[in-house]
Design a protein around this motif. Structure first.
Motif, PDB file in Angstrom:
ATOM      1  N   GLY A  48       0.807  -1.204  -0.001  1.00 52.35           N
ATOM      2  CA  GLY A  48      -0.182   0.014  -0.054  1.00 52.35           C
ATOM      3  C   GLY A  48       0.850   1.162  -0.068  1.00 52.35           C
ATOM      4  N   ARG A  49       2.011   1.357  -0.358  1.00 57.93           N
ATOM      5  CA  ARG A  49       3.097   2.355  -0.335  1.00 57.93           C
ATOM      6  C   ARG A  49       3.523   2.973  -1.663  1.00 57.93           C
ATOM      7  N   PRO A  50       2.761   3.487  -2.542  1.00 57.05           N
ATOM      8  CA  PRO A  50       3.355   3.845  -3.803  1.00 57.05           C
ATOM      9  C   PRO A  50       4.625   4.536  -3.940  1.00 57.05           C
ATOM     10  N   LEU A  51       5.402   3.919  -4.813  1.00 58.76           N
ATOM     11  CA  LEU A  51       6.499   4.831  -5.239  1.00 58.76           C
ATOM     12  C   LEU A  51       6.644   5.154  -6.548  1.00 58.76           C
ATOM     13  N   LEU A  52       7.331   6.196  -7.179  1.00 53.18           N
ATOM     14  CA  LEU A  52       7.412   6.669  -8.411  1.00 53.18           C
ATOM     15  C   LEU A  52       9.065   6.063  -8.943  1.00 53.18           C
ATOM     16  N   PRO A  53       8.976   5.019  -9.444  1.00 50.40           N
ATOM     17  CA  PRO A  53      10.342   4.646  -9.708  1.00 50.40           C
ATOM     18  C   PRO A  53      10.614   4.837 -11.289  1.00 50.40           C
ATOM     19  N   ILE A  54      11.814   5.285 -11.401  1.00 49.48           N
ATOM     20  CA  ILE A  54      12.525   5.622 -12.839  1.00 49.48           C
ATOM     21  C   ILE A  54      13.686   4.925 -13.084  1.00 49.48           C
ATOM     22  N   GLY A  55      13.870   4.211 -14.055  1.00 52.11           N
ATOM     23  CA  GLY A  55      15.002   3.575 -14.377  1.00 52.11           C
ATOM     24  C   GLY A  55      15.687   4.200 -15.544  1.00 52.11           C
ATOM     25  N   VAL A  56      16.898   4.319 -15.657  1.00 52.92           N
ATOM     26  CA  VAL A  56      17.591   5.101 -16.639  1.00 52.92           C
ATOM     27  C   VAL A  56      18.707   4.038 -17.138  1.00 52.92           C
ATOM     28  N   LEU A  57      18.837   3.873 -18.330  1.00 55.05           N
ATOM     29  CA  LEU A  57      19.845   3.098 -19.092  1.00 55.05           C
ATOM     30  C   LEU A  57      20.014   3.648 -20.781  1.00 55.05           C
ATOM     31  N   TYR A  58      21.151   2.999 -21.064  1.00 58.22           N
ATOM     32  CA  TYR A  58      21.284   3.495 -22.558  1.00 58.22           C
ATOM     33  C   TYR A  58      20.477   2.935 -23.544  1.00 58.22           C
ATOM     34  N   ASP A  59      19.737   3.887 -24.385  1.00 55.36           N
ATOM     35  CA  ASP A  59      18.738   2.933 -25.209  1.00 55.36           C
ATOM     36  C   ASP A  59      18.880   1.909 -26.096  1.00 55.36           C
ATOM     37  N   PRO A  60      20.656   1.930 -26.547  1.00 55.40           N
ATOM     38  CA  PRO A  60      20.746   0.657 -27.332  1.00 55.40           C
ATOM     39  C   PRO A  60      20.586  -0.805 -26.521  1.00 55.40           C
ATOM     40  N   PHE A  61      20.455  -0.559 -25.301  1.00 56.86           N
ATOM     41  CA  PHE A  61      20.447  -1.675 -24.448  1.00 56.86           C
ATOM     42  C   PHE A  61      19.190  -2.150 -23.988  1.00 56.86           C
ATOM     43  N   VAL A  62      18.173  -1.226 -24.214  1.00 54.86           N
ATOM     44  CA  VAL A  62      16.869  -1.288 -23.950  1.00 54.86           C
ATOM     45  C   VAL A  62      16.460  -2.955 -24.265  1.00 54.86           C
ATOM     46  N   GLN A  63      16.648  -3.259 -25.342  1.00 53.47           N
ATOM     47  CA  GLN A  63      16.059  -4.581 -25.887  1.00 53.47           C
ATOM     48  C   GLN A  63      16.433  -5.738 -24.769  1.00 53.47           C
ATOM     49  N   ARG A  64      17.782  -5.648 -24.180  1.00 55.93           N
ATOM     50  CA  ARG A  64      18.148  -6.421 -23.397  1.00 55.93           C
ATOM     51  C   ARG A  64      17.113  -6.618 -22.105  1.00 55.93           C
ATOM     52  N   VAL A  97      13.552   4.733 -18.907  1.00 55.70           N
ATOM     53  CA  VAL A  97      14.249   5.846 -19.827  1.00 55.70           C
ATOM     54  C   VAL A  97      15.331   5.218 -20.649  1.00 55.70           C
ATOM     55  N   GLY A  98      15.217   5.506 -22.047  1.00 53.64           N
ATOM     56  CA  GLY A  98      16.497   5.095 -22.569  1.00 53.64           C
ATOM     57  C   GLY A  98      16.989   6.341 -23.301  1.00 53.64           C
ATOM     58  N   THR A  99      18.281   6.485 -23.004  1.00 56.82           N
ATOM     59  CA  THR A  99      18.980   7.633 -23.649  1.00 56.82           C
ATOM     60  C   THR A  99      20.554   7.337 -23.360  1.00 56.82           C
ATOM     61  N   PRO A 100      21.165   7.651 -24.418  1.00 56.46           N
ATOM     62  CA  PRO A 100      20.961   8.175 -25.860  1.00 56.46           C
ATOM     63  C   PRO A 100      20.409   7.254 -26.473  1.00 56.46           C
ATOM     64  N   SER A 101      19.793   7.821 -27.692  1.00 54.33           N
ATOM     65  CA  SER A 101      19.025   7.224 -28.437  1.00 54.33           C
ATOM     66  C   SER A 101      19.302   7.076 -29.847  1.00 54.33           C
ATOM     67  N   GLY A 102      19.059   6.310 -30.851  1.00 54.63           N
ATOM     68  CA  GLY A 102      19.035   6.322 -32.179  1.00 54.63           C
ATOM     69  C   GLY A 102      20.412   6.194 -32.823  1.00 54.63           C
ATOM     70  N   HIS A 117      26.334   1.241 -31.072  1.00 55.37           N
ATOM     71  CA  HIS A 117      25.632   1.641 -30.215  1.00 55.37           C
ATOM     72  C   HIS A 117      24.468   2.652 -30.914  1.00 55.37           C
ATOM     73  N   GLN A 118      23.436   1.743 -31.205  1.00 53.05           N
ATOM     74  CA  GLN A 118      22.233   2.565 -31.851  1.00 53.05           C
ATOM     75  C   GLN A 118      21.193   1.855 -31.533  1.00 53.05           C
TER      76      GLN A 118
END
Length: 803
Positions: free
Chosen positions: A537-553, A571-576, A586-587
């Motif tokens: 019953g304790r809501p958190l607002l989690p944000i995960g940040v990683l390189y966008d080329p590795f999002v598919q992993r 969050v995927g950054t940098p991207s493309g 790295h793309q």
């Protein structure tokens, strides 16, 4: 002639069992779990003839372990991740404890019934962890432990109360109820040994944050079989060494009491040595032998063979068959002892030797993974276990000793539903209009810092996670502001170094969690942080940040986390290919369409800093609630002139723009007599505007639409045909009005199929530009030209459509 003994005598293999009533419960769980699978496959009508499936053998190897855990050691504050193929045992337990109506028992893998694997969100009975994807169920307990500690020790710990603050309840002896090393509640994972082949398991075990989690207890069902075969090597020694090297306590439950007693007799040492040295396959073969063949095979040919032969001669045939199967993972007393020996100062793994299919006619067969008992075999099993095939779902007789044990266990394990705290209030617009030049990546960190000033209560619920890329993804300012979460405060030895820009202050109230370089670990933790609203019953607002080329992993475990109820922002950054010098190494090409294809998730790819702020706030507002969902933000390192956003100064017009940004698209440039529309996403907006300027010089008027969310636009399109009636269909009328329908050029730094569907809004001619091949290193201009997403390519496409 070799014949397999149909059923091992369970009572004989238990030996002198002081756990007689628990033995009745154990037998009933074996029967119920086998019947659940049997009914789904052989009793329930199946007009299509499609295999229903289920795993009776995998259930049978876990029955003793789960009996000992639930009926002797488990407490209400503990949580258990059950290996996927043992889900019928979990449902059988819940049935005996009064947590599952009998009507559900015949519904395994039926629409609206029991799911194929344990599911927090879809099963009708209590399930702590969704499992099914190999490895995720085990590692989820690690991230669940971290999430629970964060909830307890995080930034607003003083205001938090709940299950972690409650006194531990009185479990049976040896359950660790008196002291849990500073936490409340263990995290148990019941894992098949073949599941440990998954590399993500070891990525998680080796993360530096794990060694101090004394609440972790993994029990490995060491049945030495995988789906297709007997595992060829003896893996226990290797597993023992790997866990020990990672700082875990390693306990072993290898042999049962019957064998342990035999080892004390003359010839017993030789028998132990013979069994210890035996390969998995040879041992499994013994399980399929009749008594006479056992007497011939078991002694072997070594120096101790004579002693073993003499020892076996003392045993009757039934005793011999039972002794061979007498492994510790089926001995309630041995399991009880191991669970009582758990050291709460560090993680623990219990290697419990078992027989796959124990107690069934298919026990130990190398291909028993998906085998199903016949009706005749089920009838025999019922007779052996004291059950009735005609009444497969019978409970224990009221007032019987077994019924009393179940009632007492149910009372001990009863949990109150958590009182759900509402998510924190969030602004929709912080009110600042960025100027100058900037990147969407940098805008993320700036927006988080703005949130600490404008909405501190909401900011206190934000927790960021990254795999060793905090500084390179522009989270440095945020990390300096809120600190790094750690179980205990640690000295920052660089605090007085004037050249240190990133201040790494580790403390229990920090709001950033740094993991090692393993994307699966990041999204595993993200999923559990995103599930605290439903767990406690304790809501958190989690944000995960990683390189966008590795999002598919990370996509598969993140998707599974969403399925299990975890709500988070990735969050995927940098991207493309905009990270031009990095080239093809790295793309990211397919990530722009993640939201189109991932249930429970919305994707945004902002073009300007203000778009980042608005979409981030909208994404945060959807977290930590029963009707919430996750989000994926794709950000760029390309610096863009923020004046190109042309943010309206009038408050009403600004709010209209904000709503359009959040809904998926907005008109960035409208011109009289437009002959073509350029729909651009993210960093490519600059090329689109430059192309529009050059087209105007050639007498071709072009509208420019900035797309922020392709999947929201796709949902809006579906609303027109009733496919998605809840989608915001109005955005199509504002971004792509019928009165301005023209041939369309789409462009993005990713695969062009992502925006191709936009042409179907008004059935207009289209040219889709994007990235479809591996990149080359080079300058931004050269790389854009190489992939055909530069201004020249946009102009050529527009002219092809209009001239």
């Amino acid at each position: 002639m070799t014949t397999a003994t149909p059923f091992g005598d369970r009572a004989e293999s238990r030996g002198s069992d002081p756990y007689g009533v628990l033995g009745e419960v154990e037998d009933r769980l074996l029967w119920l779990s086998s019947s659940i699978v049997h009914h789904a496959n052989r009793v329930r009508p199946n007009p299509s003839g499609l295999k229903v499936g289920g795993h009776q053998a995998s259930c049978a190897s876990m029955v003793s372990i789960m009996t000992a855990l639930w009926f002797r050691h488990l407490r209400p504050q503990d949580q258990v991740s059950v290996k996927p193929h043992a889900s019928p045992v979990l449902h059988a337990i819940n049935y005996l404890l009064g947590e599952l109506p009998q009507a559900y028992l015949p519904t395994l893998r039926e629409l609206g019934g029991l799911q194929s694997y344990p599911s927090r969100s879809k099963d009708p009975d209590p399930v702590d962890y969704s499992t099914g994807s190999v490895g995720i169920g085990a590692t989820a307990t690690i991230w669940g432990a971290l999430a629970r500690r964060y909830v307890r020790d995080g930034a607003d710990a003083a205001t938090r109360t709940g299950p972690d603050d409650a006194a531990t309840s009185g479990a049976e002896s040896g359950s660790g109820a008196a002291a849990d090393g500073g936490f409340a509640g263990r995290q148990y994972a019941l894992v098949g040994d073949a599941e440990l082949d998954e590399g993500a398991v070891w990525e998680a075990v080796l993360d530096p944050a794990v060694a101090g989690l004394g609440e972790l207890v993994w029990i490995v069902d060491l049945n030495r079989q995988s789906l297709d075969r007997v595992v060829p090597l003896v893996t226990a020694d290797r597993l023992r060494g790997m866990f020990a090297a990672a700082g875990w306590q390693v306990l072993e439950v290898k042999y049962g009491q019957v064998l342990e007693e035999l080892f004390t007799r003359p010839g017993g040492d030789a028998l132990r040595a013979r069994l210890d040295a035996m390969t998995n396959a040879e041992y499994q073969r013994l399980l399929r032998c009749a008594p006479q063949e056992l007497r011939s095979r078991l002694p072997g040919t070594g120096p101790g063979a004579a002693g073993i032969t003499g020892l076996l001669a003392e045993l009757a045939d039934e005793e011999l068959v039972g002794a061979v199967r007498n492994l510790g993972g089926h001995d309630l007393a041995m399991l009880d002892s191991a669970l009582s020996a758990v050291d709460d100062t560090r993680p623990t793994v219990i290697l419990a030797y078992t027989v796959k299919g124990y107690g069934l006619p298919v026990q130990g067969h190398p291909q028993n993974h998906s085998s199903l008992l016949t009706q005749e075999q089920m009838d025999q099993l019922a007779e052996q276990l004291g059950c009735d095939s005609a009444q497969p779902w019978a409970d224990f007789a009221p007032g019987s000793a077994a019924a009393q044990v179940c009632a007492a266990t149910a009372a001990r394990l009863r949990r109150d539903a958590p009182a759900l705290q509402p998510p924190p209030a969030l602004p929709t617009d912080i009110g600042r209009t960025p100027t100058g030049s900037g990147t969407t990546q940098a805008a993320l960190g700036r927006a988080l810092l703005d949130l600490t000033r404008q909405a501190p209560e909401a900011a206190a619920r934000v927790v960021t996670v990254s795999p060793d890329v905090s500084s390179s993804t522009n989270l440095g300012g945020w990390v300096n502001k809120v600190g790094v979460w750690s179980v205990a405060e640690r000295t920052d030895w660089f605090a007085d170094d004037p050249e240190t820009i990133l201040h790494w202050r580790e403390k229990p109230t920090g709001q950033h969690i740094e993991l090692g370089i393993a994307e699966t670990n990041l999204v595993g933790l993200l999923g559990e942080l995103g599930a605290t609203w439903s767990r406690w019953g304790r809501p958190l607002l989690p944000i995960g940040v990683l390189y966008d080329p590795f999002v598919q992993r990370a996509l598969e475990p993140w998707s599974f986390g969403i399925y299990a109820g975890g709500q988070s922002i990735l969050v995927g950054t940098p991207s493309g290919v905009t990270l031009a010098p990095e080239g093809g190494a790295h793309q990211s090409i397919t990530t722009p369409s993640v939201g189109l294809e991932q249930p429970g998730c919305t994707t945004w790819e902002p073009a300007f800093a203000i778009d980042v702020e608005w979409t981030l706030l909208a994404a945060l507002a959807r977290l930590g609630r029963p009707d919430g969902e996750s989000a994926y933000l794709r950000l760029s390192t390309r610096s863009v002139d923020q004046s190109l956003a042309a943010v309206p100064t009038d408050p009403a017009a600004r709010e209209r723009r904000r709503r359009q940004v959040v809904a998926g698209a907005y008109p960035l440039r409208r011109v009289a007599g437009a002959e073509v529309t350029i729909a651009a996403m993210g960093a490519m907006v600059t090329e689109a505007l430059a192309a529009a300027d050059r087209l105007a010089a050639q007498g071709v008027a072009a509208d420019v639409v900035c797309v922020t969310s392709p999947d929201l636009l796709f949902r809006a399109l579906g609303s027109r045909t009733g496919q998605d009636p809840d989608a915001a269909g109005w955005i199509l009328d504002q971004a792509f009005p019928l009165a301005r329908a023209t041939p369309l050029v789409t462009v993005l730094d990713g695969h062009p199929h992502t925006l191709a569907f936009l042409a179907t809004i008004h059935q207009v001619p289209v040219r889709t530009l994007g990235v479809t091949r591996f990149g080359q290193s080079g300058s931004l201009e050269d790389v854009y030209r190489y992939h055909g997403i530069d201004a020249d390519s946009i102009i050529r496409a527009a002219l092809d459509l209009t001239r």
